[in-house]
Design a protein around this motif. Structure first.
Motif, PDB file in Angstrom:
ATOM      1  N   ASP A 385      48.220  30.450 151.124  1.00  0.00           N
ATOM      2  CA  ASP A 385      47.591  31.687 151.193  1.00  0.00           C
ATOM      3  C   ASP A 385      48.133  32.597 152.486  1.00  0.00           C
ATOM      4  N   GLU A 386      47.897  34.043 152.291  1.00  0.00           N
ATOM      5  CA  GLU A 386      48.118  34.989 153.264  1.00  0.00           C
ATOM      6  C   GLU A 386      47.091  34.987 154.388  1.00  0.00           C
ATOM      7  N   ASN A 387      45.845  34.223 153.935  1.00  0.00           N
ATOM      8  CA  ASN A 387      44.775  34.385 154.926  1.00  0.00           C
ATOM      9  C   ASN A 387      44.286  32.763 154.870  1.00  0.00           C
ATOM     10  N   LYS A 390      40.025  30.957 153.227  1.00  0.00           N
ATOM     11  CA  LYS A 390      39.692  30.269 151.791  1.00  0.00           C
ATOM     12  C   LYS A 390      39.566  28.651 152.275  1.00  0.00           C
ATOM     13  N   LEU A 391      40.710  28.267 153.003  1.00  0.00           N
ATOM     14  CA  LEU A 391      40.704  26.771 153.370  1.00  0.00           C
ATOM     15  C   LEU A 391      40.186  26.279 154.590  1.00  0.00           C
ATOM     16  N   THR A 392      39.973  27.329 155.599  1.00  0.00           N
ATOM     17  CA  THR A 392      39.758  26.767 156.967  1.00  0.00           C
ATOM     18  C   THR A 392      38.665  27.582 157.504  1.00  0.00           C
ATOM     19  N   GLY A 393      38.190  28.653 156.615  1.00  0.00           N
ATOM     20  CA  GLY A 393      36.955  29.608 157.286  1.00  0.00           C
ATOM     21  C   GLY A 393      37.393  30.410 158.435  1.00  0.00           C
ATOM     22  N   VAL A 394      38.838  30.464 158.729  1.00  0.00           N
ATOM     23  CA  VAL A 394      39.025  31.184 159.804  1.00  0.00           C
ATOM     24  C   VAL A 394      39.915  32.563 159.129  1.00  0.00           C
ATOM     25  N   ASN A 395      39.492  33.688 159.408  1.00  0.00           N
ATOM     26  CA  ASN A 395      39.999  34.931 158.609  1.00  0.00           C
ATOM     27  C   ASN A 395      41.021  35.423 159.553  1.00  0.00           C
ATOM     28  N   LYS A 396      42.026  34.583 159.572  1.00  0.00           N
ATOM     29  CA  LYS A 396      43.281  34.906 160.306  1.00  0.00           C
ATOM     30  C   LYS A 396      44.665  34.828 159.053  1.00  0.00           C
ATOM     31  N   ALA A 397      45.515  35.659 159.555  1.00  0.00           N
ATOM     32  CA  ALA A 397      46.903  35.358 158.721  1.00  0.00           C
ATOM     33  C   ALA A 397      47.513  34.471 159.498  1.00  0.00           C
ATOM     34  N   PRO A 398      48.420  33.621 158.786  1.00  0.00           N
ATOM     35  CA  PRO A 398      49.448  32.556 159.475  1.00  0.00           C
ATOM     36  C   PRO A 398      50.211  33.306 160.678  1.00  0.00           C
ATOM     37  N   SER A 399      50.769  34.664 160.209  1.00  0.00           N
ATOM     38  CA  SER A 399      51.516  35.347 161.324  1.00  0.00           C
ATOM     39  C   SER A 399      50.710  35.650 162.472  1.00  0.00           C
ATOM     40  N   GLU A 400      49.602  35.559 162.493  1.00  0.00           N
ATOM     41  CA  GLU A 400      48.648  35.858 163.757  1.00  0.00           C
ATOM     42  C   GLU A 400      48.300  34.843 164.694  1.00  0.00           C
ATOM     43  N   LEU A 401      48.668  33.440 164.392  1.00  0.00           N
ATOM     44  CA  LEU A 401      48.533  32.438 165.117  1.00  0.00           C
ATOM     45  C   LEU A 401      49.757  31.700 165.259  1.00  0.00           C
TER      46      LEU A 401
END
Length: 592
Positions: A385-387, A390-401
């Motif tokens: 996912d791009e966010n 859904k899986l972790t509850g964290v409303n972030k994109a992979p590119s933001e972490l």
């Protein structure tokens, strides 16, 4: 109702050869002339514009920088819709004139030309809207190889059913379409037979189907469809039973010959029954608009009709015998790859995580497919996912972490939980289990400019050594990796089969619902594999095997192995005939 159906059957019996010839000629013309011609035009236009493919990714680019190509493609689409309309005009006019005992080609051409002359762009648009609304009924009432090309991809339907709101909108949309389709079902016959304008025909159909008359028409069609299905099931059962007996005969050639004849007989009878159903449906519609023809003569045909019918039948039967012999003797069979979608099988863990991989590798898939995103610090994480919500509850994109921040998160799915993993960690786990990987590279606007170079530098040697494969929905990845390292095997993922792309890809992953044998055949001509995704139904798996795809991307490895075993284990000709019936008549054939 029974006397009415008897009259329909008597009419078909009187002119069955003419009706069958009509449909055979339609099929031959579409399959060998019209569809290949349209495909050639599309390919030529795209090549002339240096456009390797058409998808949602590059449609804006095509419109803005290849405007002429875009206009030509739109004109080709209008041509396709026009040709569908013309074929339906010819089909319905021919059935009526045959039933009236006054069929002549000159008459049909004259009547068709009269209708075509009155066709305007507004007419075509209204007819197109009529087709779209009647798509749920089109396969029953107006089935043609060209109309069959209008379909909705399964992945779109899957997306529209993910949330209650979207599902509610989809259900409401279909209910409206079904209601309108039932009330507008007579519009096309009115346009063709009475030469009414489309808007007037729609209004007339609405009047003719009021007070429950719509149900009178559709119930008759349902009775015909159900009765036909029962008759065919009995017939198929008898053929299957006979082949079980033939398979007990000594030697190889006699059971094989009888199997080829039996399968060809199934196809011939199916074609005759289909012709009968189309004729009866047309007569029901004619009755609905009070134009039911009244032929008086008994069975009449001429030598010319018989000659053309025999010639067309010989071509079709010869082609069927050849393909049936290949299928029944297994000479076109090959080993199918099983690819675990996102590294899971039957919800045995959290997608794209090492615990799920550890369980899945025990099932021994040929490949495990995983998804890769670039992180904020230009590393790679295994995530679809791009966010992350859904899986972790964290409303972030992979590119933001950063990778470190991502791998500290816990993902939860299907009653399981596991840590988000880096690609390096996942790679080591796969190597310990000697498991091949199919790597899907996901892209976002925030990816670094040198993402592909970094990926190639870090992982190309491992990918080549362990015979991994790479794929992407983004053609820029396919093209970019091909330029950086042509040794890498990179596949292009396509969610919709618009036309066969002329690209630098080394193979294709195609969403199964629009995949057809023509696409597979063209790919195989270039030695390119075709994987179908995502297949989680045993009948669909067998359908893909029959269509000669090279791999199944599935969420259930165990089921895929079971389906392959059931399809290939029993080498008896009776079982292969049964497989054919399940694939073609239950799941639907992979038509061009």
């Amino acid at each position: 109702m029974i006397p009415e159906f008897k009259s329909y059957l008597r009419e078909f019996k009187r002119h069955w050869l003419s009706y069958l010839l009509l449909l055979m000629l339609f099929d031959l013309f579409n399959q060998f002339i019209l569809i290949p011609l349209l495909r050639y035009i599309t390919t030529f236009v795209l090549q002339a514009g240096a456009i390797p493919f058409v998808s949602y990714q590059n449609v804006v680019t095509i419109i803005t920088t290849h405007t002429i190509v875009f206009v030509i493609l739109i004109l080709e689409l209008l041509l396709l819709l026009f040709l569908i309309y013309v074929q339906l005009v010819v089909l319905l006019l021919s059935i009526k004139t045959i039933a009236s005992d006054n069929f002549e080609l000159k008459t049909i051409f004259h009547l068709t030309w009269q209708r075509i002359k009155k066709t305007r762009l507004s007419t075509l648009l209204l007819v197109t809207m009529y087709f779209l609304i009647l798509v749920p009924l089109a396969d029953i009432v107006f089935r043609t190889p060209l109309l069959a090309k209008i379909q909705i991809s399964e992945f779109i339907l899957d997306y529209l059913t993910r949330t209650p709101l979207l599902l509610g909108i989809l259900v409401a949309f279909y209910l409206i379409i079904i209601c309108l389709g039932a009330r507008w079902v007579l519009a096309l016959p009115l346009i063709i037979y009475r030469q009414e304008k489309p808007l007037a025909a729609i209004k007339s159909s609405w009047q003719l189907t009021k007070n429950g008359n719509w149900w009178s028409l559709l119930s008759r069609m349902l009775v015909v469809a159900i009765s036909t299905a029962i008759v065919l099931v009995i017939f198929y059962g008898l053929i299957y039973g006979l082949q079980l007996i033939w398979d007990l005969f000594p030697g190889k050639y006699l059971p094989m010959t009888l199997a080829i004849l039996n399968l060809t007989l199934i196809q011939i009878v199916s074609a005759i029954v289909l012709a009968g159903v189309i004729v009866v449906f047309t007569l029901i519609l004619l009755r609905g608009i009070k134009l039911l023809p009244k032929g008086k003569s008994s069975f009449i045909t001429n030598k010319k009709t018989i000659f053309i019918a025999v010639l067309a039948a010989l071509i079709i039967v010869a082609s069927s015998v050849f393909t049936n012999s290949l299928y029944l003797t297994g000479t076109n069979g090959k080993r199918l790859l099983i690819i675990s979608h996102r590294g899971v099988s039957d919800q045995n863990g959290v997608q794209n995580t090492i615990p799920a991989l550890t369980k899945t590798v025990k099932l021994k898939p040929d490949y495990v497919e995983i998804d890769l995103h670039e992180t904020k610090d230009h590393q790679f994480v295994v995530l679809h996912d791009e966010n992350l919500a859904k899986l972790t509850g964290v409303n972030k994109a992979p590119s933001e972490l950063t990778l470190k921040e991502l791998t500290q998160l816990t993902a939860k799915e299907n009653g399981h939980q596991a840590k988000i993993t880096s690609f390096d960690q996942y790679l080591k786990a796969a190597q310990r289990h000697k498991q091949k990987l199919l790597l899907e590279i996901k892209t976002t606007p925030k990816d670094s400019k040198k993402m592909l170079q970094n990926f190639n530098r870090k992982y190309a040697a491992t990918i080549l050594r362990d015979h991994y494969q790479v794929q992407s929905l983004d053609y820029r990845v396919v093209e970019g990796l091909h330029q950086i390292n042509s040794k890498l095997k990179v596949l292009y993922i396509q969610p919709y089969n618009f036309t066969y792309p002329h690209s630098v890809a080394d193979g294709y992953s195609m969403e199964y619902s629009t995949l057809n044998t023509d696409f597979v055949w063209q790919a195989h001509l270039k030695q390119h594999p075709v994987y179908a995704w995502t297949i989680n139904d045993e009948k669909l798996m067998k359908k893909m095997m029959y269509g000669q795809v090279d791999g199944l991307i599935t969420d259930n490895v165990t089921l895929a192995k079971k389906a392959i075993k059931a399809y290939q284990a029993d080498t008896s000709y009776a079982q292969r005939i049964l497989n054919y019936l399940i694939v073609v008549h239950v799941s639907g054939n992979l038509e061009v």
